[in-house]
Design a protein around this motif. Structure first.
Motif, PDB file in Angstrom:
ATOM      1  N   LEU A   1       1.358   6.472  -6.621  1.00  0.00           N
ATOM      2  CA  LEU A   1       0.925   5.919  -7.910  1.00  0.00           C
ATOM      3  C   LEU A   1      -0.722   6.352  -7.759  1.00  0.00           C
ATOM      4  CD1 LEU A   1       2.829   2.473  -8.731  1.00  0.00           C
ATOM      5  CD2 LEU A   1       3.085   4.762  -9.423  1.00  0.00           C
ATOM      6  N   SER A   2      -1.334   5.836  -6.832  1.00  0.00           N
ATOM      7  CA  SER A   2      -2.888   6.188  -7.005  1.00  0.00           C
ATOM      8  C   SER A   2      -3.093   7.742  -7.042  1.00  0.00           C
ATOM      9  CB  SER A   2      -3.435   5.273  -5.874  1.00  0.00           C
ATOM     10  OG  SER A   2      -3.089   5.916  -4.720  1.00  0.00           O
ATOM     11  N   ASN A   3      -2.432   8.297  -6.027  1.00  0.00           N
ATOM     12  CA  ASN A   3      -2.689   9.757  -6.188  1.00  0.00           C
ATOM     13  C   ASN A   3      -2.240  10.250  -7.510  1.00  0.00           C
ATOM     14  OD1 ASN A   3      -3.435   9.745  -3.449  1.00  0.00           O
ATOM     15  ND2 ASN A   3      -1.393  10.255  -2.600  1.00  0.00           N
ATOM     16  N   THR A   4      -1.125  10.091  -7.974  1.00  0.00           N
ATOM     17  CA  THR A   4      -0.699  10.591  -9.546  1.00  0.00           C
ATOM     18  C   THR A   4      -1.822  10.183 -10.360  1.00  0.00           C
ATOM     19  OG1 THR A   4       1.293  10.121  -8.947  1.00  0.00           O
ATOM     20  CG2 THR A   4       0.882  10.458 -11.198  1.00  0.00           C
ATOM     21  N   TRP A   5      -2.452   8.951 -10.418  1.00  0.00           N
ATOM     22  CA  TRP A   5      -3.594   8.592 -11.062  1.00  0.00           C
ATOM     23  C   TRP A   5      -4.747   9.517 -11.117  1.00  0.00           C
ATOM     24  CZ3 TRP A   5      -8.534   6.815 -10.602  1.00  0.00           C
ATOM     25  CH2 TRP A   5      -9.435   6.589 -11.683  1.00  0.00           C
ATOM     26  N   VAL A   6      -5.263   9.675  -9.857  1.00  0.00           N
ATOM     27  CA  VAL A   6      -6.296  10.562  -9.587  1.00  0.00           C
ATOM     28  C   VAL A   6      -6.075  11.960 -10.109  1.00  0.00           C
ATOM     29  CG1 VAL A   6      -7.607  11.624  -7.525  1.00  0.00           C
ATOM     30  CG2 VAL A   6      -7.295   9.150  -7.678  1.00  0.00           C
TER      31      VAL A   6
ATOM     32  N   ARG B   1       0.766  -1.156   0.050  1.00  0.00           N
ATOM     33  CA  ARG B   1       0.172   0.007  -0.222  1.00  0.00           C
ATOM     34  C   ARG B   1       0.826   1.388  -0.117  1.00  0.00           C
ATOM     35  NH1 ARG B   1      -4.151  -0.657   4.752  1.00  0.00           N
ATOM     36  NH2 ARG B   1      -2.112  -1.048   5.764  1.00  0.00           N
ATOM     37  N   ALA B   2       2.020   1.094   0.862  1.00  0.00           N
ATOM     38  CA  ALA B   2       2.656   2.439   0.855  1.00  0.00           C
ATOM     39  C   ALA B   2       3.421   2.531  -0.436  1.00  0.00           C
ATOM     40  CB  ALA B   2       4.002   2.097   1.666  1.00  0.00           C
ATOM     41  N   LEU B   3       3.777   1.653  -1.372  1.00  0.00           N
ATOM     42  CA  LEU B   3       4.335   1.735  -2.793  1.00  0.00           C
ATOM     43  C   LEU B   3       3.152   2.312  -3.797  1.00  0.00           C
ATOM     44  CD1 LEU B   3       6.547  -1.340  -2.974  1.00  0.00           C
ATOM     45  CD2 LEU B   3       7.340   1.090  -2.563  1.00  0.00           C
ATOM     46  N   CYS B   4       2.002   1.762  -3.604  1.00  0.00           N
ATOM     47  CA  CYS B   4       0.937   2.107  -4.378  1.00  0.00           C
ATOM     48  C   CYS B   4       0.301   3.551  -4.239  1.00  0.00           C
ATOM     49  CB  CYS B   4       0.059   1.107  -4.462  1.00  0.00           C
ATOM     50  SG  CYS B   4       0.559  -0.110  -5.297  1.00  0.00           S
ATOM     51  N   ARG B   5       0.580   4.155  -2.888  1.00  0.00           N
ATOM     52  CA  ARG B   5      -0.027   5.345  -2.526  1.00  0.00           C
ATOM     53  C   ARG B   5       0.136   6.572  -3.519  1.00  0.00           C
ATOM     54  NH1 ARG B   5      -4.370   5.542  -0.048  1.00  0.00           N
ATOM     55  NH2 ARG B   5      -3.666   4.220   1.556  1.00  0.00           N
TER      56      ARG B   5
ATOM     57  N   PRO C   1      -9.495  15.868  -1.663  1.00  0.00           N
ATOM     58  CA  PRO C   1      -9.348  14.314  -1.397  1.00  0.00           C
ATOM     59  C   PRO C   1     -10.108  13.998  -0.200  1.00  0.00           C
ATOM     60  CG  PRO C   1      -7.270  15.359  -1.851  1.00  0.00           C
ATOM     61  CD  PRO C   1      -8.056  16.487  -1.816  1.00  0.00           C
ATOM     62  N   GLU C   2     -10.158  14.831   0.860  1.00  0.00           N
ATOM     63  CA  GLU C   2     -11.064  14.413   2.044  1.00  0.00           C
ATOM     64  C   GLU C   2     -12.529  14.548   1.581  1.00  0.00           C
ATOM     65  OE1 GLU C   2      -9.585  18.631   2.474  1.00  0.00           O
ATOM     66  OE2 GLU C   2      -8.515  16.785   1.986  1.00  0.00           O
TER      67      GLU C   2
ATOM     68  N   ARG D   1     -11.701  15.475 -10.611  1.00  0.00           N
ATOM     69  CA  ARG D   1     -11.742  16.314  -9.308  1.00  0.00           C
ATOM     70  C   ARG D   1     -11.672  17.842  -9.674  1.00  0.00           C
ATOM     71  NH1 ARG D   1      -7.871  13.543  -4.595  1.00  0.00           N
ATOM     72  NH2 ARG D   1      -9.365  11.998  -4.031  1.00  0.00           N
ATOM     73  N   ARG D   2     -10.863  17.891 -10.835  1.00  0.00           N
ATOM     74  CA  ARG D   2     -10.829  19.403 -11.316  1.00  0.00           C
ATOM     75  C   ARG D   2     -12.251  20.017 -11.992  1.00  0.00           C
ATOM     76  NH1 ARG D   2      -5.220  19.148 -14.511  1.00  0.00           N
ATOM     77  NH2 ARG D   2      -4.050  18.848 -12.794  1.00  0.00           N
ATOM     78  N   LEU D   3     -13.129  19.038 -12.272  1.00  0.00           N
ATOM     79  CA  LEU D   3     -14.544  19.280 -12.729  1.00  0.00           C
ATOM     80  C   LEU D   3     -15.438  19.324 -11.147  1.00  0.00           C
ATOM     81  CD1 LEU D   3     -14.559  17.259 -15.873  1.00  0.00           C
ATOM     82  CD2 LEU D   3     -14.008  19.735 -15.431  1.00  0.00           C
ATOM     83  N   GLY D   4     -15.022  19.198 -10.076  1.00  0.00           N
ATOM     84  CA  GLY D   4     -16.053  19.052  -9.033  1.00  0.00           C
ATOM     85  C   GLY D   4     -16.672  17.685  -8.806  1.00  0.00           C
ATOM     86  N   LEU D   5     -16.168  16.669  -9.511  1.00  0.00           N
ATOM     87  CA  LEU D   5     -16.934  15.456  -9.535  1.00  0.00           C
ATOM     88  C   LEU D   5     -16.302  14.506  -8.284  1.00  0.00           C
ATOM     89  CD1 LEU D   5     -17.121  14.461 -12.952  1.00  0.00           C
ATOM     90  CD2 LEU D   5     -18.962  15.048 -11.567  1.00  0.00           C
TER      91      LEU D   5
END
Length: 122
Positions: free
Chosen positions: A22-27, A16-20, A90-91, A33-37
């Motif tokens: 990568l997942s944040n970059t993908w999001v 999970r620490a290694l993927c975190r 994110p929250e 989120r830039r469109l408010g979704l």
């Protein structure tokens, strides 16, 4: 079998620490989120399970979901993004539909199991 592997990876804190990052970059690259979704706003509504889950949302959540969709559609048509102060944080990107989807999926599985039961006569 794959569910066991998936659970093992999810339980592994090193993985999970290694993927975190990568997942944040993908999001961030996905741009929703830039469109408010929110993440659950992106799920396909054509499946009966998701349609049933959406119908179980309270009126306020349905209205805010529809507003987010309309605003994102209008921004997409005009090739714009929201100001960074209005991006989904994110929250705030909670999975509001996921618990209902899991509940409906369990109900469908239970219904299928009940409907496939056979009676044995002695």
């Amino acid at each position: 079998m794959l569910e066991g592997v998936a659970r093992a990876f999810q339980a592994n804190s090193v993985f999970r620490a290694l993927c975190r990052p990568l997942s944040n970059t993908w999001v961030n690259l996905s741009g929703y989120r830039r469109l408010g979704l929110r993440y659950d706003d992106l799920l396909r509504e054509e499946t009966p399970i998701i349609q049933e889950a959406i119908s179980r949302l309270n009126r306020e959540e349905i209205d805010t979901r529809n507003y987010r969709h309309r605003r994102a559609f209008q921004l997409s048509l005009s090739h714009q993004e929201l100001p960074s102060s209005q991006w989904t944080k994110p929250e705030d990107d909670i999975k509001y539909l996921q618990p209902l989807i899991e509940e409906v999926s369990q109900e469908y599985a239970e219904r299928d199991a009940f409907n496939s039961m056979t009676s044995v006569r002695k």
